[in-house]
Design a protein around this motif. Structure first.
Motif, mmCIF file in Angstrom:
data_model
loop_
_atom_site.group_PDB
_atom_site.id
_atom_site.type_symbol
_atom_site.label_atom_id
_atom_site.label_comp_id
_atom_site.label_asym_id
_atom_site.label_seq_id
_atom_site.Cartn_x
_atom_site.Cartn_y
_atom_site.Cartn_z
ATOM 1 N N ARG A 8 62.496 42.096 52.020
ATOM 2 C CA ARG A 8 63.183 41.405 50.926
ATOM 3 C C ARG A 8 62.497 41.658 49.591
ATOM 4 N NH1 ARG A 8 63.627 36.767 54.920
ATOM 5 N NH2 ARG A 8 61.535 36.391 54.189
ATOM 6 N N LYS A 9 61.170 41.721 49.611
ATOM 7 C CA LYS A 9 60.413 41.939 48.382
ATOM 8 C C LYS A 9 59.034 42.449 48.765
ATOM 9 C CE LYS A 9 60.857 38.826 45.177
ATOM 10 N NZ LYS A 9 60.740 37.581 44.376
ATOM 11 N N MET A 10 58.490 43.357 47.947
ATOM 12 C CA MET A 10 57.144 43.876 48.184
ATOM 13 C C MET A 10 56.317 43.679 46.920
ATOM 14 S SD MET A 10 57.762 47.487 50.198
ATOM 15 C CE MET A 10 58.490 48.265 48.780
ATOM 16 N N VAL A 11 55.029 43.388 47.118
ATOM 17 C CA VAL A 11 54.102 43.290 45.990
ATOM 18 C C VAL A 11 52.846 44.079 46.317
ATOM 19 C CG1 VAL A 11 54.943 41.020 45.249
ATOM 20 C CG2 VAL A 11 53.000 41.164 46.820
ATOM 21 N N THR A 12 52.144 44.454 45.275
ATOM 22 C CA THR A 12 50.828 45.061 45.411
ATOM 23 C C THR A 12 49.810 43.934 45.324
ATOM 24 O OG1 THR A 12 51.621 47.050 44.308
ATOM 25 C CG2 THR A 12 49.252 46.761 44.426
ATOM 26 N N LEU A 13 48.940 43.826 46.304
ATOM 27 C CA LEU A 13 47.959 42.742 46.317
ATOM 28 C C LEU A 13 46.884 43.021 45.279
ATOM 29 C CD1 LEU A 13 47.589 42.203 50.177
ATOM 30 C CD2 LEU A 13 49.091 41.018 48.556
ATOM 31 N N GLU A 14 46.966 42.319 44.139
ATOM 32 C CA GLU A 14 46.023 42.546 43.039
ATOM 33 C C GLU A 14 45.383 41.275 42.508
ATOM 34 O OE1 GLU A 14 47.840 44.847 39.943
ATOM 35 O OE2 GLU A 14 48.324 46.500 41.298
ATOM 36 N N ASN A 15 45.844 40.107 42.939
ATOM 37 C CA ASN A 15 45.317 38.862 42.390
ATOM 38 C C ASN A 15 44.085 38.427 43.185
ATOM 39 O OD1 ASN A 15 44.756 36.302 41.482
ATOM 40 N ND2 ASN A 15 46.898 35.655 41.411
ATOM 41 N N PRO A 16 42.886 38.584 42.619
ATOM 42 C CA PRO A 16 41.655 38.279 43.357
ATOM 43 C C PRO A 16 41.483 36.791 43.658
ATOM 44 C CG PRO A 16 41.165 38.797 41.065
ATOM 45 C CD PRO A 16 42.620 39.075 41.272
ATOM 46 N N ASP A 17 42.319 35.924 43.053
ATOM 47 C CA ASP A 17 42.239 34.491 43.355
ATOM 48 C C ASP A 17 42.554 34.215 44.819
ATOM 49 O OD1 ASP A 17 41.652 34.047 40.706
ATOM 50 O OD2 ASP A 17 43.686 33.399 40.170
ATOM 51 N N TYR A 18 43.224 35.152 45.477
ATOM 52 C CA TYR A 18 43.630 34.965 46.867
ATOM 53 C C TYR A 18 42.761 35.740 47.849
ATOM 54 C CZ TYR A 18 47.679 32.746 44.833
ATOM 55 O OH TYR A 18 48.490 31.894 44.133
ATOM 56 N N PHE A 19 41.697 36.385 47.381
ATOM 57 C CA PHE A 19 40.839 37.206 48.227
ATOM 58 C C PHE A 19 39.553 36.451 48.573
ATOM 59 C CE2 PHE A 19 42.362 41.187 45.669
ATOM 60 C CZ PHE A 19 43.654 40.981 46.110
ATOM 61 N N LEU A 20 38.949 36.824 49.684
ATOM 62 C CA LEU A 20 37.624 36.339 50.041
ATOM 63 C C LEU A 20 36.630 37.031 49.116
ATOM 64 C CD1 LEU A 20 36.188 34.593 52.222
ATOM 65 C CD2 LEU A 20 35.881 36.693 53.514
ATOM 66 N N LYS A 21 35.613 36.332 48.713
ATOM 67 C CA LYS A 21 34.638 36.926 47.804
ATOM 68 C C LYS A 21 33.274 36.958 48.469
ATOM 69 C CE LYS A 21 37.359 35.574 43.901
ATOM 70 N NZ LYS A 21 38.474 35.144 44.695
ATOM 71 N N PRO A 22 32.521 38.006 48.290
ATOM 72 C CA PRO A 22 32.889 39.243 47.606
ATOM 73 C C PRO A 22 33.771 40.113 48.503
ATOM 74 C CG PRO A 22 30.677 39.472 48.479
ATOM 75 C CD PRO A 22 31.135 38.055 48.790
ATOM 76 N N VAL A 23 34.593 40.954 47.882
ATOM 77 C CA VAL A 23 35.420 41.894 48.621
ATOM 78 C C VAL A 23 34.581 43.131 48.916
ATOM 79 C CG1 VAL A 23 37.451 43.384 48.538
ATOM 80 C CG2 VAL A 23 37.579 41.070 47.601
ATOM 81 N N SER A 24 34.425 43.449 50.209
ATOM 82 C CA SER A 24 33.654 44.640 50.564
ATOM 83 C C SER A 24 34.492 45.886 50.305
ATOM 84 C CB SER A 24 33.242 44.583 52.040
ATOM 85 O OG SER A 24 34.348 44.867 52.858
ATOM 86 N N SER A 25 33.855 47.013 50.300
ATOM 87 C CA SER A 25 34.586 48.267 50.088
ATOM 88 C C SER A 25 35.157 48.815 51.392
ATOM 89 C CB SER A 25 33.669 49.308 49.448
ATOM 90 O OG SER A 25 32.575 49.575 50.309
ATOM 91 N N THR A 26 34.820 48.173 52.532
ATOM 92 C CA THR A 26 35.249 48.735 53.811
ATOM 93 C C THR A 26 35.966 47.767 54.737
ATOM 94 O OG1 THR A 26 33.109 48.184 54.783
ATOM 95 C CG2 THR A 26 33.344 50.402 53.837
ATOM 96 N N PHE A 27 36.095 46.494 54.376
ATOM 97 C CA PHE A 27 36.637 45.531 55.332
ATOM 98 C C PHE A 27 37.759 44.707 54.704
ATOM 99 C CE2 PHE A 27 35.037 42.594 58.993
ATOM 100 C CZ PHE A 27 36.147 42.937 59.737
ATOM 101 N N HIS A 28 38.803 45.399 54.234
ATOM 102 C CA HIS A 28 39.905 44.725 53.553
ATOM 103 C C HIS A 28 40.726 43.827 54.475
ATOM 104 C CE1 HIS A 28 39.576 47.914 50.222
ATOM 105 N NE2 HIS A 28 38.922 46.821 49.892
ATOM 106 N N GLY A 29 40.712 44.101 55.773
ATOM 107 C CA GLY A 29 41.403 43.218 56.707
ATOM 108 C C GLY A 29 40.845 41.815 56.650
ATOM 109 N N ARG A 30 39.554 41.695 56.563
ATOM 110 C CA ARG A 30 38.894 40.388 56.491
ATOM 111 C C ARG A 30 38.940 39.812 55.088
ATOM 112 N NH1 ARG A 30 32.762 40.882 56.679
ATOM 113 N NH2 ARG A 30 33.228 41.521 54.557
ATOM 114 N N ASP A 31 38.689 40.656 54.086
ATOM 115 C CA ASP A 31 38.475 40.164 52.725
ATOM 116 C C ASP A 31 39.744 40.010 51.895
ATOM 117 O OD1 ASP A 31 35.828 40.262 53.458
ATOM 118 O OD2 ASP A 31 35.421 42.143 52.424
ATOM 119 N N ILE A 32 40.781 40.769 52.203
ATOM 120 C CA ILE A 32 42.026 40.684 51.429
ATOM 121 C C ILE A 32 43.191 40.276 52.317
ATOM 122 C CG2 ILE A 32 43.699 41.968 50.038
ATOM 123 C CD1 ILE A 32 41.358 43.688 49.017
#
Length: 167
Positions: A8-32
């Protein structure tokens, strides 16, 4: 999911307010993806809060089983942490292809002919097929690893054939 449920709708996940911090460079499944999925399940109705809308989609090639000479040639997609072997045969394809007939699934020259609806139905150290929670057929061995039992893993071919009733 997109093919069966639609988009129905697609977005690019860019809002860091919804991410786990810190975001690792290798584990986006967990962090984003995990935190975003939890927020979606919790009731975000306007997904544009997660990032800007996009029309860009990348379809991934999904290996489909192929019917050849009365057999269904398929692949092992992956082994889960218990050693169960997930096949690229969904339950609907499995049922449609066999149409209620008995079967033999061959992996590394080893045959499997039992289908169970729960692990409790199988005997110990007995390979069998079961529908996984994801809707795909999986090869399992009660109280053991099917991957180790059958010496099989990701990308390996399997063959499903109907067995003609005796008589």
């Amino acid at each position: 999911a997109a093919q069966s449920d639609g988009i129905r709708k697609m977005v690019t996940l860019e809002n860091p307010d919804y991410f786990l911090k810190p975001v690792s460079s290798t584990f986006h499944g967990r962090d984003i993806f995990g935190p975003v999925a939890a927020r979606l399940a919790g009731g975000i109705h306007d997904i544009t809060r997660l990032g800007p809308e996009t029309e860009q989609i990348e379809e991934l090639a999904w290996p489909e089983p192929v019917v050849t000479g009365g057999r269904l040639e398929a692949l092992i997609l992956c082994a889960d942490r218990f050693g169960n072997l997930i096949l690229n045969i969904d339950a609907r394809t499995f049922d449609s292809f066999l149409a209620g007939r008995e079967f033999r699934l061959t992996v590394n020259k080893q045959g499997i002919s039992d289908l169970f609806s729960s692990y409790a139905q199988a005997g110990s150290n007995q390979p069998f097929l079961i529908q996984s929670s994801s809707g795909f057929m999986e090869i399992s061995v009660k109280n053991a690893s099917a991957s180790e039992w059958l010496n099989a893993g990701t990308g390996q071919s399997v063959r499903l054939e109907p067995v003609k009733p005796a008589g």
